[in-house]
Design a protein around this motif. Structure first.
Motif, PDB file in Angstrom:
ATOM      1  N   LEU A 104      -8.672  56.821 -17.284  1.00  0.00           N
ATOM      2  CA  LEU A 104      -9.651  56.243 -16.370  1.00  0.00           C
ATOM      3  C   LEU A 104      -9.285  56.629 -14.949  1.00  0.00           C
ATOM      4  N   ILE A 159     -14.123  50.625 -25.107  1.00  0.00           N
ATOM      5  CA  ILE A 159     -13.257  50.052 -24.082  1.00  0.00           C
ATOM      6  C   ILE A 159     -14.091  49.286 -23.055  1.00  0.00           C
ATOM      7  N   ASP A 216     -13.023  48.349 -12.143  1.00  0.00           N
ATOM      8  CA  ASP A 216     -12.223  48.883 -11.048  1.00  0.00           C
ATOM      9  C   ASP A 216     -12.312  47.946  -9.856  1.00  0.00           C
ATOM     10  N   SER A 269      -8.738  48.978 -14.338  1.00  0.00           N
ATOM     11  CA  SER A 269      -8.118  48.008 -15.243  1.00  0.00           C
ATOM     12  C   SER A 269      -8.881  47.943 -16.563  1.00  0.00           C
ATOM     13  N   VAL A 270      -8.223  47.383 -17.566  1.00  0.00           N
ATOM     14  CA  VAL A 270      -8.774  47.298 -18.918  1.00  0.00           C
ATOM     15  C   VAL A 270      -8.868  45.841 -19.342  1.00  0.00           C
ATOM     16  N   ARG A 286      -5.537  55.326 -14.651  1.00  0.00           N
ATOM     17  CA  ARG A 286      -4.943  54.457 -15.672  1.00  0.00           C
ATOM     18  C   ARG A 286      -5.094  55.171 -17.012  1.00  0.00           C
ATOM     19  N   ILE A 316     -13.865  47.999 -19.280  1.00  0.00           N
ATOM     20  CA  ILE A 316     -13.055  48.370 -18.125  1.00  0.00           C
ATOM     21  C   ILE A 316     -13.709  47.946 -16.818  1.00  0.00           C
TER      22      ILE A 316
END
Length: 564
Positions: free
Chosen positions: A331, A235, A239, A186-187, A339, A237
């Protein structure tokens, strides 16, 4: 009991195990479902995480089992770091590590206890020969805990190459089959970074947050970035895995421009020497100010991090007139869930409406060069390669303190700060040291060397430094018994200890003039002596506790209790 390491017992040279072809089937060391509170390569405050943090159901004392045959090669008990740790060398050339243990089990526990008393030290380290402490797969070796630098009960589980000591992702050694993960990374946020002096992105010369939407296939799409000059991206991020709300690190990342790969990393293995470069990978200033770990997808100056790969652009896009680009970030977690983020880029000649936030500073520092600065009573010695990038700083000093730079710069190594105290008024020189004070008035102790009137410290932080005095002894309080109390049914005694400035240095305890092991947890400030050690006798037991801080101030507690 001495808190700091008094000596290291070398029971035998560490066996060098050549890498065998044998493939071992490692079992779950806890024999409970594996849920992770931390994974391999995860970005921590000062390092990349070296293993897996396995949840222990918020409990201390779960049994830990050897996941394969081998022998105990090392045991280390420390107040910090891994706390109580155990190392097993396996015949395939790998070592498994178990950190933050509460206690050891069986023969191992007996051996460690004897060593504590032989060394008269809480912190001990032992190395074993190959056949000295063998273990079989499934053998009970320890119990989980929360010792050392742990932030909560869990087992830190680690794989290393025995010969090189390079760290290996445990998911590569069968642990991936014990974790269910069907969730893509996810971001939290995406940033654009203008890099060259003439660079502009969306009419701004400074890094800025970008919006994005999610397409039907799960790709995140950022509105077109209009730019010129050299730019790149950052970014934030995380997980997650099934049945687990923890936000952990991402296994791999790749960036492309018009299909050409620019920059990537994948956390399969790295060395401990590389771990500190986490602060080069992230936007360190943003982290200091907001605690957000925004990973820079470019390299300003090369640094040694073997998981990184990049081409001649170092992850940077040079946006030129008449050109357009599609920038893509991919990712991926270890289980193959992906992603993607898509960012269109178009050239735009518009000048920046918001100028670059580059305040004029007195000194410009080239990260490759050596520098020596003097301000009043203070001097600063900075050697080349202390920083990851060029920077600019101010330096000022008055009669009380030195202010050097701002604490938003990542250091690769220490700089030296010296004070000439010959013209300073110091009320108690024997208890004086150079300390650091932050904007909230919090004080940090630094070990200070004194040669005549020159005081020197080594530090990896800019900020405000001044002479401080610590002439106050630590505090020993809240004993678990009252003086003269009968403790016939008790299993232990305990105390709380604290120090207000320089910090605890040594702890020593005696019962009836015999040295006792005091188990110390700095997080709870608690010291504990267990009666199972066999020091306590029937009748009166005289207790003496001495706690000394790092400036030599000592507190003494004397009492007694009775026991049948």
């Amino acid at each position: 009991m001495r808190l700091k390491l008094i000596s290291t017992l070398l029971l035998g040279s560490v066996a060098t195990v050549s890498m065998a072809q044998e493939k071992l089937d490692f079992s779950n060391p806890l024999q409970i479902p594996v849920n992770l509170s931390g994974n391999f390569g995860e970005l921590r405050g000062t390092h990349f995480h070296a293993g897996l943090d396995i949840k222990t159901q918020q409990r201390i004392g779960l049994p830990v089992y050897a996941p394969a045959d081998g022998y105990v090669s090392r045991i280390k008990v420390s107040t910090w770091g891994y706390g109580k740790a155990l190392y097993i060398d396996h015949p395939n050339g790998q070592t498994t590590v178990y950190g933050h243990l509460n206690e050891y089990a069986g023969e191992i526990a007996d051996y460690v206890r004897k060593r504590h008393y032989a060394e008269k030290a809480f912190e001990v380290e032992m190395f074993f020969k190959k056949n000295q402490m063998p273990v079989k797969k499934g053998q009970l070796i320890a119990y989980t805990g929360n010792t050392g630098g742990s932030g909560g009960p869990h087992l830190h589980y680690e794989f290393r190459d025995t010969k090189t000591q390079k760290i290996i992702n445990p998911l590569k050694e069968g642990m991936d089959k014990m974790v269910t993960d069907k969730i893509a990374p996810s971001v939290n946020s995406v940033f654009v970074y203008p890099i060259s002096d003439d660079a502009v992105a969306n009419t701004n010369a400074n890094p800025q947050l970008l919006n994005y939407t999610t397409s039907a296939d799960g790709t995140l799409v950022v509105p077109t970035v209009k730019a010129k000059g050299k730019i790149s991206f950052g970014i934030d991020i995380f997980d997650q895995a099934d049945y687990n709300a923890n936000k952990n690190g991402v296994y791999s990342l790749e960036t492309y421009v018009n299909g050409k790969r620019l920059f990537s990393y994948r956390f399969d293995t790295f060395s401990f020497a590389e771990s500190g470069t986490v602060n080069a990978l992230i936007d360190y200033e943003r982290y200091v100010k907001t605690r957000a770990k925004v990973q820079k997808l470019f390299v300003e100056r090369p640094y040694n991090l073997s998981v990184l790969s990049y081409n001649e652009t170092k992850g940077i896009i040079d946006v030129k007139p008449g050109e357009s680009y599609t920038y893509k970030i991919v990712l991926c977690d270890y289980h193959g869930n992906e992603r993607a983020i898509s960012i269109p880029i178009e050239y735009d000649a518009t000048e920046a409406k918001t100028a670059r936030e580059n305040n004029v500073k007195e000194f410009k520092i080239n990260a490759d060069k050596d520098y020596y600065f003097e301000r009043g009573f203070a001097s600063i010695n900075i050697s080349g390669a202390t920083f990851y990038h060029d920077l600019a700083i101010d330096i000022s000093a008055d009669q009380e303190q030195l202010v050097v730079g701002e604490p938003v710069t990542a250091f690769r190594k220490n700089m030296a700060i010296s004070f000439d105290t010959s013209k300073l008024t110091i009320d108690n020189p024997d208890k004086a040291f150079i300390g650091k004070i932050d904007e909230k008035g919090r004080r940090d102790f630094y070990k200070t060397t004194k040669k005549d009137h020159i005081y020197t410290i080594y530090t990896k932080s800019f900020g405000t430094y001044k002479i401080m005095i610590d002439d106050k002894a630590p505090t020993i309080y809240k004993p678990s018994f009252t003086e003269g109390q009968w403790l016939s049914n008790a299993n232990e005694i305990s105390f709380l200890i604290s120090d207000d400035l320089s910090g605890i240095d040594t702890i020593e305890g005696k019962i009836n003039d015999k040295w006792i092991l005091l188990d110390y947890d700095h997080k709870t400030k608690k010291i504990v002596h267990k009666f199972s050690d066999g020091i306590v006798t029937s009748g009166k037991n005289a207790v003496e506790i001495k706690v000394t801080d790092r400036m030599g101030n000592q507190a003494v507690y004397v009492s007694h209790f009775f026991r049948k």
